[in-house]
Design an enzyme around this catalytic site. Structure first.
Site, PDB file in Angstrom:
ATOM      1  N   CYS A   1     -25.309 -10.570  -9.978  1.00  0.00           N
ATOM      2  CA  CYS A   1     -25.643  -9.953  -8.605  1.00  0.00           C
ATOM      3  C   CYS A   1     -25.098  -8.407  -8.644  1.00  0.00           C
ATOM      4  O   CYS A   1     -24.228  -8.046  -9.137  1.00  0.00           O
ATOM      5  CB  CYS A   1     -24.701 -10.611  -7.587  1.00  0.00           C
ATOM      6  SG  CYS A   1     -24.706  -9.978  -5.799  1.00  0.00           S
TER       7      CYS A   1
ATOM      8  N   ASP B   1       0.791  -0.996  -0.093  1.00  0.00           N
ATOM      9  CA  ASP B   1      -0.132   0.050   0.122  1.00  0.00           C
ATOM     10  C   ASP B   1       0.793   1.111  -0.082  1.00  0.00           C
ATOM     11  O   ASP B   1       0.246   2.477   0.138  1.00  0.00           O
ATOM     12  CB  ASP B   1      -0.802  -0.033   1.374  1.00  0.00           C
ATOM     13  CG  ASP B   1      -2.231   0.017   1.234  1.00  0.00           C
ATOM     14  OD1 ASP B   1      -2.554  -0.079   0.125  1.00  0.00           O
ATOM     15  OD2 ASP B   1      -3.065   0.397   2.014  1.00  0.00           O
TER      16      ASP B   1
ATOM     17  N   CYS C   1     -24.706   0.122  -1.116  1.00  0.00           N
ATOM     18  CA  CYS C   1     -23.755   1.250  -1.030  1.00  0.00           C
ATOM     19  C   CYS C   1     -24.435   2.712  -0.600  1.00  0.00           C
ATOM     20  O   CYS C   1     -25.475   3.121  -1.266  1.00  0.00           O
ATOM     21  CB  CYS C   1     -22.890   1.673  -2.114  1.00  0.00           C
ATOM     22  SG  CYS C   1     -21.794   3.214  -1.984  1.00  0.00           S
TER      23      CYS C   1
ATOM     24  N   CYS D   1     -15.572   1.955   5.699  1.00  0.00           N
ATOM     25  CA  CYS D   1     -16.839   1.418   5.640  1.00  0.00           C
ATOM     26  C   CYS D   1     -16.482  -0.106   4.579  1.00  0.00           C
ATOM     27  O   CYS D   1     -15.908  -0.273   4.301  1.00  0.00           O
ATOM     28  CB  CYS D   1     -17.565   2.346   4.512  1.00  0.00           C
ATOM     29  SG  CYS D   1     -19.184   1.599   4.105  1.00  0.00           S
TER      30      CYS D   1
END
Length: 307
Positions: free
Chosen positions: A188, A131, A195, A238
């Protein structure tokens, strides 16, 4: 057995011994398919104020510019799915931030893996990435057969879903390469439908500047008032698009003690969050990724949720 096969086999065995969920390997080179996608995403300002995403465009797409003579990208997954969860009536933080900051935990494992490769195989040069540099983690993991890029922008695996970290070792060693897997999202649309801020603007397209994780972690100024009432009590990050993904019913609890949460975090009520002091913040989030937002940032998020 060729050297390539032998080396590949011992690297994958060692990755497993170090606790990685899985390990896939692909040939280092230019990510042709990703280039127009990344360019379009940046041109549409879907990175919001994350201006660092505009930097090092070429390096992001070509690991041979990051490591001289790079031949292989070794992609690794590390599970973080918890066995215990926060009080459901409280403000929420992303599951990945429950325990120790993953950067430090994974960096150490990657350093061990690289040391093992150099000890067992000989003079191998490489770099570890978590990252922290312009590497398209998810694209490389998908190319290495560890999963497919889902409609929510996450790497998804049929075996274990998507609650894991992705990291890489880029090395100047020829290895056996894995093949990409097929997409199993099918018809799907659970993530798009769920969201809270409609950040998934189309299947496989996530507008980062509309994501709750962006507002609660990356955005340094005040959260726009028009977002009021859409955050579903998320105070840091989230998980909604992962929580609703059918493949995550196969998630299993991690076995990394450093990812275990401070017990106090699990019992926090809304009142505890609203009255959090710097002492409590330091104690509960001592080594956590939540420190990225600092106490002021966390308080801003909570104030925004409770107003």
């Amino acid at each position: 057995m060729t050297n390539k096969e032998k080396y590949t086999s011992i690297i994958k065995n060692e990755a497993q011994r170090l606790g990685f969920l899985s390990c896939g390997i692909s040939k280092a080179g230019f990510l042709e398919e990703e280039a127009p996608r990344l360019e379009r995403w940046l041109n549409n300002n879907m990175h919001g104020q994350m201006s660092y995403m505009e930097n090092h465009f070429d390096k992001r797409l070509n690991p041979t510019l990051l490591v001289d003579g790079a031949k292989s990208v070794i992609s690794l997954l590390l599970n973080y799915y918890p066995s215990e969860f926060q009080n459901p009536a409280s403000y929420k933080i992303s599951k990945y931030a429950y325990g120790h900051d993953y950067h430090f935990v994974i960096k150490e494992k990657l350093a061990e893996l690289l040391h093992f490769i150099q000890t067992e195989i000989g003079e191998v040069h490489g770099r570890a990435f978590v990252d922290s540099a312009p590497v398209l983690d998810k694209a490389w993991a998908a190319k290495s057969g560890l999963g497919w890029l889902g409609k929510n922008g996450n790497l998804i695996s049929q075996k274990v879903g998507s609650f894991y970290f992705i990291a890489e070792l880029i090395v100047d060693l020829d290895l056996e390469y894995d093949h990409a897997t097929t997409d199993h999202c099918g018809t799907c649309t659970a993530c798009l439908d769920a969201c809270p801020t409609q950040a998934i603007v189309a299947p496989y397209v996530v507008d980062g500047s509309k994501c709750i994780s962006y507002f609660t972690i990356e955005l340094k100024e005040n959260i726009p008032q028009e977002m009021k009432g859409t955050f579903d009590d998320w105070a840091f990050g989230c998980d909604v698009c992962q929580d609703v993904c059918p493949w995550n019913r196969f998630s299993k609890a991690h076995s990394e003690p450093l990812f275990n949460p401070n017990p106090e975090l699990l019992s926090f009520s809304k009142k505890d969050w609203e009255e959090i002091t710097s002492e409590v913040f330091t104690k509960v989030f001592k080594n956590s990724a939540v420190k990225r937002t600092k106490l002021e940032g966390l308080k801003r998020n909570i104030d925004f949720l409770k107003e």
